[in-house]
Design an enzyme around this catalytic site. Sequence first.
Site, PDB file in Angstrom:
ATOM      1  N   GLN A  78       0.833  -1.201   0.000  1.00  0.00           N
ATOM      2  CA  GLN A  78       0.000   0.000   0.000  1.00  0.00           C
ATOM      3  C   GLN A  78       0.874   1.259   0.000  1.00  0.00           C
ATOM      4  O   GLN A  78       1.675   1.471   0.908  1.00  0.00           O
ATOM      5  CB  GLN A  78      -0.938   0.030   1.214  1.00  0.00           C
ATOM      6  CG  GLN A  78      -2.023   1.101   1.005  1.00  0.00           C
ATOM      7  CD  GLN A  78      -2.859   1.404   2.228  1.00  0.00           C
ATOM      8  OE1 GLN A  78      -2.322   1.508   3.324  1.00  0.00           O
ATOM      9  NE2 GLN A  78      -4.153   1.561   2.048  1.00  0.00           N
ATOM     10  N   TYR A  93      -5.629  10.950   4.423  1.00  0.00           N
ATOM     11  CA  TYR A  93      -4.229  11.193   4.083  1.00  0.00           C
ATOM     12  C   TYR A  93      -4.146  12.036   2.804  1.00  0.00           C
ATOM     13  O   TYR A  93      -5.158  12.540   2.320  1.00  0.00           O
ATOM     14  CB  TYR A  93      -3.473   9.861   4.001  1.00  0.00           C
ATOM     15  CG  TYR A  93      -3.472   9.169   5.356  1.00  0.00           C
ATOM     16  CD1 TYR A  93      -2.799   9.752   6.447  1.00  0.00           C
ATOM     17  CD2 TYR A  93      -4.195   8.003   5.591  1.00  0.00           C
ATOM     18  CE1 TYR A  93      -2.831   9.168   7.709  1.00  0.00           C
ATOM     19  CE2 TYR A  93      -4.232   7.418   6.866  1.00  0.00           C
ATOM     20  CZ  TYR A  93      -3.547   8.009   7.912  1.00  0.00           C
ATOM     21  OH  TYR A  93      -3.579   7.445   9.167  1.00  0.00           O
ATOM     22  N   ARG A  99      -7.569   2.380  -2.807  1.00  0.00           N
ATOM     23  CA  ARG A  99      -8.446   2.388  -1.637  1.00  0.00           C
ATOM     24  C   ARG A  99      -9.047   3.774  -1.448  1.00  0.00           C
ATOM     25  O   ARG A  99      -8.332   4.779  -1.476  1.00  0.00           O
ATOM     26  CB  ARG A  99      -7.674   2.001  -0.381  1.00  0.00           C
ATOM     27  CG  ARG A  99      -8.603   1.667   0.796  1.00  0.00           C
ATOM     28  CD  ARG A  99      -7.835   1.237   2.027  1.00  0.00           C
ATOM     29  NE  ARG A  99      -8.656   0.349   2.847  1.00  0.00           N
ATOM     30  CZ  ARG A  99      -8.558   0.258   4.173  1.00  0.00           C
ATOM     31  NH1 ARG A  99      -7.677   0.985   4.834  1.00  0.00           N
ATOM     32  NH2 ARG A  99      -9.334  -0.567   4.847  1.00  0.00           N
ATOM     33  N   GLY A 108      -9.543  -6.460   8.477  1.00  0.00           N
ATOM     34  CA  GLY A 108      -8.430  -5.791   9.130  1.00  0.00           C
ATOM     35  C   GLY A 108      -8.126  -6.407  10.477  1.00  0.00           C
ATOM     36  O   GLY A 108      -7.351  -7.366  10.584  1.00  0.00           O
ATOM     37  N   ARG A 109      -8.780  -5.886  11.520  1.00  0.00           N
ATOM     38  CA  ARG A 109      -8.459  -6.327  12.882  1.00  0.00           C
ATOM     39  C   ARG A 109      -8.474  -7.846  13.075  1.00  0.00           C
ATOM     40  O   ARG A 109      -7.588  -8.363  13.771  1.00  0.00           O
ATOM     41  CB  ARG A 109      -9.350  -5.614  13.896  1.00  0.00           C
ATOM     42  CG  ARG A 109      -8.798  -4.216  14.198  1.00  0.00           C
ATOM     43  CD  ARG A 109      -9.767  -3.380  14.998  1.00  0.00           C
ATOM     44  NE  ARG A 109     -10.930  -3.069  14.181  1.00  0.00           N
ATOM     45  CZ  ARG A 109     -11.875  -2.201  14.519  1.00  0.00           C
ATOM     46  NH1 ARG A 109     -11.809  -1.565  15.665  1.00  0.00           N
ATOM     47  NH2 ARG A 109     -12.880  -1.958  13.716  1.00  0.00           N
TER      48      ARG A 109
HETATM   49  C1  PHB Z   1      -3.268   4.461  11.693  1.00  0.00           C
HETATM   50  O1  PHB Z   1      -2.067   4.364  11.870  1.00  0.00           O
HETATM   51  O2  PHB Z   1      -4.045   4.644  12.624  1.00  0.00           O
HETATM   52  C2  PHB Z   1      -3.815   4.364  10.330  1.00  0.00           C
HETATM   53  C3  PHB Z   1      -2.962   4.235   9.269  1.00  0.00           C
HETATM   54  C4  PHB Z   1      -3.470   4.143   7.984  1.00  0.00           C
HETATM   55  C5  PHB Z   1      -4.835   4.190   7.792  1.00  0.00           C
HETATM   56  C6  PHB Z   1      -5.704   4.318   8.851  1.00  0.00           C
HETATM   57  C7  PHB Z   1      -5.186   4.402  10.134  1.00  0.00           C
HETATM   58  O3  PHB Z   1      -5.340   4.137   6.568  1.00  0.00           O
END
Ligand code: PHB
Length: 364
Positions: A100, A181, A228, A318-319
């Site tokens: 990414q 971002y 994304r 994710g998690r």
């Molecule tokens: C984070 O470090 O909290 C983080 C990084 C990238 C993302 C979202 C959260 O896309």
Amino acid sequence: MTEKLFTPLKVGAIEAKNRIVMAPLTRNRADNDTGEVNDMHVEYYRQRAGAGIIITEATQISPEGKGYLATPGIHSDAQVDAWKKVTDAVHEAGGKIVVQLWHVGRISHVSLQPDGQQPVAPSAIRADVKTFTENGFEPVSEPRALELSELPRVVADYAHATEMARKAGFDGVEVHGANGYLLDQFLKTGSNKREDAYGGSIENRARLLLEVLKAVTEAWDGDHVGLRLSPFSPANGIEDANPQETFDYVVEELNKFGLAYLHMVEGATGGSRELAEGQSLTALREKFDGVYMANNGYDRAMAIETVESGAAELVAFGRPYIANPDLAKRLEKNAPLNEGDHKTYYGGGREGFTDYPFLEEENA
Ligand code: PHB
């Protein structure tokens, strides 16, 4: 019968063995000075090679693109050599892995920037959020607005990172256009007050993202590039006056690049999947010609149903991937999942990174 979630799919040039994707997860365990990954990362990603596709943790395309302590980069030769060990290990274990590509924009701190410089952004507007530095959680620094003359260099940094990703043996790249971002900051009205060709109208706000996609697909090809987006997420203090209108345009334009996939954060990143009135992800999904990857709060039943119905071709977790290296297998067998330990999510060593058990170990 085997549910579709567990069956292979060609995603651009990538042959995914199932529709389960490991979502990008920031873990802050790279070398903070060099941005190199290490043996722990080799083990961590190898363990997760059962996913159809692994998307690496967000990885900065340039020193300026860094916004948190100990995140990896993909701009130096040493970083490429370090990532090569990861891609080799994942391939050996039968997996696929894309990196990414990340530029944090204003979500950074002077202590993380080259020569302690100010972070850069579309406009000099600080986000009211914190980042993780050597001193723990600290408010992000006041950014400066990028000069018009600097934008070609930012685009070139994405192309360079793409070339570095190819050298490192990745199966593709994912452009991080989400979560507040840099590219999302340009897209959305709350963070972009520019009065040049990169601000104001939707066409102008989307210009940088589309130039980046052009450069990245020229450096490789659309078949090796994903994107994304998080149209409706407030992540990192981001806001847009009319996100549906903004993203109707963006998604329409994406079809020009023949991307491998579109990865959508559905709702608030890591939070509610609810959308406000007048917001529709289905409308965006229908506009997009390619493979749609859904993300955000999916469980087994939702993922099976979503892929079965054709609402998405891929589902990113994710998690659950933090604590379940063999998540794809657990989902297929409908086995119980391990719980992750929040204290070891960001930073640290092997604990909470490479030591979560596989099913066989639990049953042994
Ligand atoms: C984070 O470090 O909290 C983080 C990084 C990238 C993302 C979202 C959260 O896309």
